[in-house]
Design an enzyme around this catalytic site. Structure first.
Site, PDB file in Angstrom:
ATOM      1  N   ASN A 151       1.543  -0.916   0.260  1.00  0.00           N
ATOM      2  CA  ASN A 151       0.174  -0.148  -0.192  1.00  0.00           C
ATOM      3  C   ASN A 151       0.779   1.351  -0.371  1.00  0.00           C
ATOM      4  O   ASN A 151       1.878   2.002   1.114  1.00  0.00           O
ATOM      5  CB  ASN A 151      -1.418   0.390   0.742  1.00  0.00           C
ATOM      6  CG  ASN A 151      -1.750   1.224   1.150  1.00  0.00           C
ATOM      7  OD1 ASN A 151      -1.222   1.578   0.662  1.00  0.00           O
ATOM      8  ND2 ASN A 151      -2.507   1.109   2.568  1.00  0.00           N
ATOM      9  N   GLY A 172       2.821  -0.798   3.747  1.00  0.00           N
ATOM     10  CA  GLY A 172       2.773   0.052   4.024  1.00  0.00           C
ATOM     11  C   GLY A 172       4.262   0.598   3.789  1.00  0.00           C
ATOM     12  O   GLY A 172       4.872   0.324   2.744  1.00  0.00           O
ATOM     13  N   GLY A 173       5.224   1.122   4.852  1.00  0.00           N
ATOM     14  CA  GLY A 173       6.150   2.079   4.593  1.00  0.00           C
ATOM     15  C   GLY A 173       7.260   1.106   3.565  1.00  0.00           C
ATOM     16  O   GLY A 173       7.963   0.964   3.009  1.00  0.00           O
ATOM     17  N   GLU A 177      -5.619  -4.702  11.051  1.00  0.00           N
ATOM     18  CA  GLU A 177      -4.318  -3.433  10.778  1.00  0.00           C
ATOM     19  C   GLU A 177      -4.433  -3.324  12.615  1.00  0.00           C
ATOM     20  O   GLU A 177      -5.384  -1.861  11.652  1.00  0.00           O
ATOM     21  CB  GLU A 177      -4.490  -2.847   9.946  1.00  0.00           C
ATOM     22  CG  GLU A 177      -3.859  -3.580   8.761  1.00  0.00           C
ATOM     23  CD  GLU A 177      -3.488  -2.487   8.256  1.00  0.00           C
ATOM     24  OE1 GLU A 177      -2.356  -2.564   7.168  1.00  0.00           O
ATOM     25  OE2 GLU A 177      -4.045  -1.049   7.540  1.00  0.00           O
ATOM     26  N   GLU A 208      -7.074   5.093   7.835  1.00  0.00           N
ATOM     27  CA  GLU A 208      -6.455   6.291   7.222  1.00  0.00           C
ATOM     28  C   GLU A 208      -7.935   6.458   7.325  1.00  0.00           C
ATOM     29  O   GLU A 208      -8.286   7.410   7.391  1.00  0.00           O
ATOM     30  CB  GLU A 208      -5.606   6.289   7.010  1.00  0.00           C
ATOM     31  CG  GLU A 208      -3.963   6.307   7.396  1.00  0.00           C
ATOM     32  CD  GLU A 208      -2.758   5.254   6.827  1.00  0.00           C
ATOM     33  OE1 GLU A 208      -3.287   5.595   5.249  1.00  0.00           O
ATOM     34  OE2 GLU A 208      -2.180   4.785   7.108  1.00  0.00           O
ATOM     35  N   GLY A 233       2.698   1.709  11.058  1.00  0.00           N
ATOM     36  CA  GLY A 233       3.594   3.109  10.086  1.00  0.00           C
ATOM     37  C   GLY A 233       4.692   3.742  11.938  1.00  0.00           C
ATOM     38  O   GLY A 233       5.332   4.827  12.138  1.00  0.00           O
ATOM     39  N   LYS A 283      -0.058   4.268  -0.201  1.00  0.00           N
ATOM     40  CA  LYS A 283      -0.628   5.784   0.308  1.00  0.00           C
ATOM     41  C   LYS A 283       0.378   6.694  -0.621  1.00  0.00           C
ATOM     42  O   LYS A 283      -0.078   6.634  -1.835  1.00  0.00           O
ATOM     43  CB  LYS A 283       0.292   5.664   1.477  1.00  0.00           C
ATOM     44  CG  LYS A 283      -0.560   4.334   2.334  1.00  0.00           C
ATOM     45  CD  LYS A 283       0.080   4.908   3.898  1.00  0.00           C
ATOM     46  CE  LYS A 283      -0.269   3.403   4.668  1.00  0.00           C
ATOM     47  NZ  LYS A 283      -0.295   3.593   5.885  1.00  0.00           N
ATOM     48  N   SER A 288       3.918  -2.083  10.074  1.00  0.00           N
ATOM     49  CA  SER A 288       4.975  -2.264  10.623  1.00  0.00           C
ATOM     50  C   SER A 288       5.892  -3.658   9.947  1.00  0.00           C
ATOM     51  O   SER A 288       6.452  -3.920  10.702  1.00  0.00           O
ATOM     52  CB  SER A 288       5.270  -1.368  11.987  1.00  0.00           C
ATOM     53  OG  SER A 288       5.060  -0.282  11.975  1.00  0.00           O
ATOM     54  N   HIS A 310      -9.635   1.306   4.899  1.00  0.00           N
ATOM     55  CA  HIS A 310      -8.187   1.470   5.562  1.00  0.00           C
ATOM     56  C   HIS A 310      -8.524   2.212   6.776  1.00  0.00           C
ATOM     57  O   HIS A 310      -9.167   3.132   6.626  1.00  0.00           O
ATOM     58  CB  HIS A 310      -7.092   1.665   4.763  1.00  0.00           C
ATOM     59  CG  HIS A 310      -5.603   1.908   5.026  1.00  0.00           C
ATOM     60  ND1 HIS A 310      -5.853   3.205   5.999  1.00  0.00           N
ATOM     61  CD2 HIS A 310      -4.858   1.129   5.088  1.00  0.00           C
ATOM     62  CE1 HIS A 310      -4.183   2.875   6.773  1.00  0.00           C
ATOM     63  NE2 HIS A 310      -3.082   1.887   6.450  1.00  0.00           N
TER      64      HIS A 310
HETATM   65  P1  PGA Z   1       3.510   0.067   7.623  1.00  0.00           P
HETATM   66  O1  PGA Z   1       1.515   0.490   7.170  1.00  0.00           O
HETATM   67  O2  PGA Z   1       3.564  -1.026   6.956  1.00  0.00           O
HETATM   68  O3  PGA Z   1       3.965   1.363   7.039  1.00  0.00           O
HETATM   69  O4  PGA Z   1       2.881   0.204   8.731  1.00  0.00           O
HETATM   70  C1  PGA Z   1       0.203  -0.534   6.778  1.00  0.00           C
HETATM   71  C2  PGA Z   1      -0.593   0.059   6.664  1.00  0.00           C
HETATM   72  O5  PGA Z   1      -1.075   0.735   6.561  1.00  0.00           O
HETATM   73  O6  PGA Z   1      -1.085  -1.130   5.413  1.00  0.00           O
END
Ligand code: PGA
Length: 251
Positions: free
Chosen positions: A9, A234-235, A167, A97, A173, A11, A213, A95
Site C-alpha cells: 500500500n 505500507g512503508g 491492522e 486512515e 507506521g 499510500k 510495521s 483502511h
Molecule cells: P505500515 O502501514 O506498514 O507502514 O505500518 C501498513 C498499512 O497501513 O497498510
C-alpha cells in the site's frame, strides 16, 4: 491451502516518474516468483502506468480506495468501473486512515465492498482497533463490528473473493508491530466470525492478512503463525528491495 498474499500500500507516495522506477525494479526482483501472490497498490495517478508495466507478469494491481456509486456528480471520486477498466484486480477498502481522516463508516465500507464485487474487483477489507480500544479491552468488539458490517452485503457465493486485513491502528507506521501471537489471535477470531456466518469450508478459504510495521525483519515470524495468510505493507513497500524480501519470505 491459502496462497500467501503480500500487498504493498503505497499510500500518498510516488509520482508517476517515481512509480515507474519502483515498478521496473520490483519486476526484476520478483521475476518468475510464484510462491506468493504479489499486489501493488499505487495512488490513482500511477495505476495506469503501473498496469502498462506489470502487464501479465506475476504482479497484480490494486487501488487504495473507490466510491460506491456507479458514476455522476461526485467530485474527486473514482468509480469501480474506472478501476476495472484500468485492470485493477484488487482494491483496499476501509483502511484506518480512510476511516479516521475521511470519516468513512463501516456502512460505507460495506457499500464499497458490494460495489467492488459487482465489478469483479476483489476487496482487501481493513479492520483494526485503536490503542485506547485495545487498552480498554474492547479490541475484539471493535473488530467484530467492522467485520460484521460486511456480512450485510457479502453473499455466501462471494465470500471467498474477499481478503481481510487486520491492522491494529497503533501498529501502523509506528515501527511497533503487534506480536505475532497477538496478531494471530485476532486473525483467528476474525476467522471464527467468518465461520459462524459462512461455514467452515468457506472460512478456511478466506485469506486474512496482518498489517502494521511489517518489515523483512519480522515477516518470517508473522508468516509462521497458523492463521496469518500474508501482509498489507505500507512503508516497506516503497523500496523494491525490501518489498521483494517480504514477497520472498520463504527463502
Ligand atoms: P505500515 O502501514 O506498514 O507502514 O505500518 C501498513 C498499512 O497501513 O497498510
Amino acid at each position: 491451502m491459502r496462497k500467501p498474499l503480500i500487498a504493498g500500500n503505497w499510500k500518498m507516495n510516488k509520482t508517476i516518474t517515481e512509480s515507474i522506477s519502483l515498478v521496473k525494479e520490483l519486476i526484476d526482483f520478483v521475476k518468475g516468483y510464484e510462491e506468493t501472490e504479489i499486489v501493488v497498490c499505487p495512488p490513482f495517478t500511477s495505476l495506469w502506468v503501473t498496469k502498462e508495466l506489470v502487464g501479465d507478469t506475476n504482479i497484480l494491481l490494486g487501488a487504495q480506495n473507490m466510491y460506491y456509486k456507479d458514476e455522476g456528480a461526485y467530485t474527486g471520486e473514482i468509480s469501480a468501473s474506472m478501476l476495472q477498466n484500468i485492470g485493477c484486480d484488487y482494491v483496499i477498502l476501509g483502511h484506518s486512515e480512510r476511516r479516521e481522516y475521511f470519516h468513512e463508516t463501516s456502512q460505507e465500507v460495506a457499500w464499497k465492498v458490494q460495489q467492488a464485487l459487482s465489478f469483479s474487483i476483489k476487496p482487501i477489507i481493513c479492520v483494526g482497533e485503536k490503542l485506547e480500544e485495545r487498552e480498554a479491552g474492547s479490541a475484539r468488539d471493535v473488530v467484530k463490528e467492522e467485520v460484521e458490517a460486511i456480512f450485510e452485503v457479502l453473499k455466501p457465493q462471494d465470500a471467498t473473493k474477499v481478503v481481510f486485513a487486520y491492522e491494529p491502528i497503533w501498529a501502523i507506521g509506528t515501527g511497533k508491530s503487534a506480536t505475532s501471537s497477538d496478531a494471530n489471535d485476532m486473525i483467528k477470531y476474525i476467522r471464527t466470525l467468518l465461520k459462524d456466518k459462512y461455514g467452515e469450508k468457506v472460512s478456511d478459504q478466506i485469506r486474512i492478512l496482518y498489517g502494521g510495521s511489517v518489515k523483512p525483519e519480522n515477516i518470517k515470524e508473522l508468516m509462521s503463525q497458523s492463521d496469518i495468510d500474508g501482509a498489507l505493507v505500507g512503508g516497506a513497500s516503497l523500496k523494491a528491495l525490501s518489498f521483494s524480501r517480504l514477497v520472498k519470505f520463504k527463502e
